[in-house]
Scaffold this active site. Structure first.
Site, PDB file in Angstrom:
ATOM      1  N   ASP A 212       0.829  -1.203   0.000  1.00  0.00           N
ATOM      2  CA  ASP A 212       0.000   0.000   0.000  1.00  0.00           C
ATOM      3  C   ASP A 212       0.873   1.265   0.000  1.00  0.00           C
ATOM      4  OD1 ASP A 212      -2.859   0.893   0.472  1.00  0.00           O
ATOM      5  OD2 ASP A 212      -1.912   1.888   2.178  1.00  0.00           O
ATOM      6  N   GLU A 262      13.976 -15.640   0.615  1.00  0.00           N
ATOM      7  CA  GLU A 262      14.254 -16.704   1.596  1.00  0.00           C
ATOM      8  C   GLU A 262      13.288 -17.874   1.386  1.00  0.00           C
ATOM      9  OE1 GLU A 262      13.686 -14.814   5.383  1.00  0.00           O
ATOM     10  OE2 GLU A 262      15.440 -13.504   5.137  1.00  0.00           O
TER      11      GLU A 262
HETATM   12  C1  GLC Z   1      -4.214   2.939  -0.671  1.00  0.00           C
HETATM   13  C2  GLC Z   1      -5.459   2.089  -0.536  1.00  0.00           C
HETATM   14  C3  GLC Z   1      -6.580   2.962  -0.102  1.00  0.00           C
HETATM   15  C4  GLC Z   1      -6.222   3.557   1.243  1.00  0.00           C
HETATM   16  C5  GLC Z   1      -4.890   4.282   1.204  1.00  0.00           C
HETATM   17  C6  GLC Z   1      -4.365   4.556   2.573  1.00  0.00           C
HETATM   18  O1  GLC Z   1      -4.313   3.874  -1.679  1.00  0.00           O
HETATM   19  O2  GLC Z   1      -5.715   1.416  -1.730  1.00  0.00           O
HETATM   20  O3  GLC Z   1      -7.784   2.279  -0.039  1.00  0.00           O
HETATM   21  O4  GLC Z   1      -7.218   4.469   1.623  1.00  0.00           O
HETATM   22  O5  GLC Z   1      -3.906   3.525   0.558  1.00  0.00           O
HETATM   23  O6  GLC Z   1      -3.943   3.381   3.187  1.00  0.00           O
END
Ligand code: GLC
Ligand code: MG
Length: 547
Positions: A212, A262
């Site tokens: 993310d 790993e």
């Molecule tokens: C990413 C995710 C989104 C979230 C953001 C903060 O863009 O896909 O849904 O709100 O990160 O974590």
């Protein structure tokens, strides 16, 4: 570059390079216990459906303990399951069953921030200004004579300033909701925590990770902090921005790659970055880093031949340059569903359209279905890996008219209730035409489902050859039989509104953006148009075997 010829063998190292990955947003997929929230046993119970669809992997959006200030992307424990969604034992059972179905499992890693309820952040607040507990986050004194102004002009992606003031007068940085304080990645404990988290899930058998906001971990926090007004169109694209896409972030992913390697087979990973796409975007996909990065350029395209042609050409060239695995995406939990999006007239501001409850301009469902199917069939013909979002196989439209008092996405509140946010693509799935919550669960659903779900439920579409679901199934099964290498060549066409590309093994894909029917050069293997005749109708894609 040819890849392994047996991509569905679980020991294959490079399985992900041509995988179709199905994104499950667990809260909205299937609810086993009637609390209105989808859960891991719910996902597990639907694995036969996912297997029949013909995908290679599922990617589970966060199911970790979370106060749900941002749909689970605000995490209090990165190594557990939210009790509303199940237990670690449920997770293990899900992985075992998925593997038994030949489906790999990818989990979300959210390293940029934690929940404000994470023990680290609670300790930081309690310890007060100057305490070492604050060093895992980004705490600063405010600006202005009495420190009552935010330290910098940094903006939150969800609207408003990226700084929140604590009761003791210091400010902390949050690039998303105020309940999502950003971690300071120069802190060794932060680095170690995520290395351990990767191992924790890899040891439980997960096959890969979706990272993310992968581009924002490394920030330039040297004093004085630099200005960054966060105007996307003006962000520098050369690694000099203080917050995004800095060179140092790549060192983090090289250390992660050593962890992935790993394992046997090595774990895969895909980076998420919404930074404006440039050559630097593809660097995350280098082989000594994550291997894949989402290329959102198809998702950002309108229904337009030039845009499709240009983004495909660029993505192939840029990926080729770094040797990374190609990715294609049309829909996710963060954007309005592509059936609705592609049906809007070119130039439509999608956020503004949502704020009119999807009424202006109106989306014609038949036209939306036509374009969505054609775009999907084209995407699935491209070399590399495709990411599907739950419900797109049903041809679901964006639920654009959710009542504002039911919205849960923090975007709504943080923009002063101007933008409606992302809930319209997160409405729980319809599995049956009748029943409470259309078969989503034994009771209600956490977001209201439209009456029109009765017409598009899984049990209505299954077995109906003209349905969106059966088109996806046919395409995914046929894709497995067709080329598995990364060959691609454009074939010149007489009309610039008709795209045509060839893959190795003697098949090709055509997509017709024009208003006229055009001749099909060969035998049609599959068409996006349920009433396919001899020619290629407008807004239709076909897979063709060369004559
Ligand atoms: C990413 C995710 C989104 C979230 C953001 C903060 O863009 O896909 O849904 O709100 O990160 O974590
Ligand atoms: Mg539930």
């Amino acid at each position: 570059m040819p890849v392994d010829a047996a991509p569905h063998d679980p020991t294959t190292r490079d399985w992900w390079r041509d995988a179709v990955v199905y994104q499950v947003y667990p809260r909205s997929f299937s609810d086993s216990d009637g609390d209105g929230i989808g859960d891991l046993p719910g996902v597990r119970s639907r694995l036969p459906y996912v297997a029949e669809l013909g995908v290679d992997a599922v990617w589970l959006s966060p199911f970790y303990p979370s106060p749900l200030a941002d749909g689970g992307y605000d995490i209090t424990d990165h190594r557990d399951v939210d009790p509303r969604l199940g237990t670690l034992a449920d997770f293990d059972a899900l992985v075992t069953d998925a593997h038994a179905h030949g489906i790999r499992v990818i989990v979300d890693v959210v390293p940029n921030h934690t929940s404000d309820q994470h023990p680290w952040f609670r300790a930081a607040l309690e310890a007060g200004p100057g305490a070492p507990e604050r060093d895992r986050y980004i705490f600063r004194r405010g600006s202005g004579p009495d420190g009552s102004l935010p330290p910098t002009d940094w903006r939150s992606h969800f609207g408003g300033p990226a700084w929140e003031r604590t009761q003791d007068g210091e400010w902390y940085c949050h690039l998303f909701a105020r309940e999502q304080p950003d971690l300071d990645w120069s802190h060794p404990e932060v680095r170690q925590y995520f290395l351990d988290t990767l191992r924790f899930w890899a040891d439980r058998g997960v096959d890969g990770f979706r990272i993310d906001v992968a581009h924002s971990l490394a920030k330039d926090l040297t004093e004085p902090l630099r200005s960054q007004p966060h105007l996307d169109s003006r962000l520098p694209l050369d690694g000099t921005d203080p917050l995004y896409d800095r060179e140092e972030v790549h060192e983090i992913y090289r250390s992660w790659r050593r962890v992935f390697d790993e394992y046997d087979p090595p774990r895969m990973a895909v980076a998420e970055t919404w930074h404006p796409t440039s050559s630097r975007t593809y660097l995350y996909a280098r082989n000594d880093e994550l291997g894949q990065v989402f290329d959102f350029s198809l998702l950002k395209s309108e229904w337009d031949a030039d845009q499709f042609r240009d983004v495909i050409t660029r993505s192939l060239a840029e990926h080729g340059a770094v040797g990374g695995g190609m990715t294609w995406v049309l829909s996710s939990h963060d954007v309005p569903r592509h059936a609705s999006r592609l049906a809007l007239p070119a130039g439509t501001d999608v956020d503004a359209w949502l704020s009119t409850d999807g009424l202006a301009p109106a989306v014609d469902p038949a036209g939306a279905a036509r374009r969505a199917r054609a775009a999907t069939l084209t995407m699935l013909a491209l070399p590399g890996s495709a990411y599907l979002y739950q419900g797109e196989e049903l041809g679901l439209l964006e639920v654009a008219d959710l009542p504002r008092d039911r919205l849960q996405d923090p975007v709504h509140e943080r923009t002063g209730r101007v933008l409606k946010g992302r809930d319209g693509c997160r409405v729980p799935l319809p599995w049956t035409a009748s029943g409470p919550s259309f078969g989503f669960g034994p009771d209600g659903a956490w977001l209201p489902q439209p009456a029109s779900f009765a017409d598009v439920a899984v049990d209505v579409q299954a077995g109906r050859p003209d349905s969106s679901l059966e088109l996806y199934r046919a395409a995914l099964h046929l894709r497995r039989k067709l080329a598995h290498d990364e060959s691609f060549a454009w074939v010149p066409t007489d009309d610039p509104l008709v795209l045509h590309f060839r893959r190795s093994g003697g098949w090709s894909c055509l997509l017709n953006f024009s208003a006229h029917e055009v001749a099909v050069p060969g035998r049609i293997l599959l068409s996006s148009n349920p009433s396919q005749g001899e020619g290629l109708a407008p807004e239709t894609a076909v897979w063709v075997e060369a004559a």
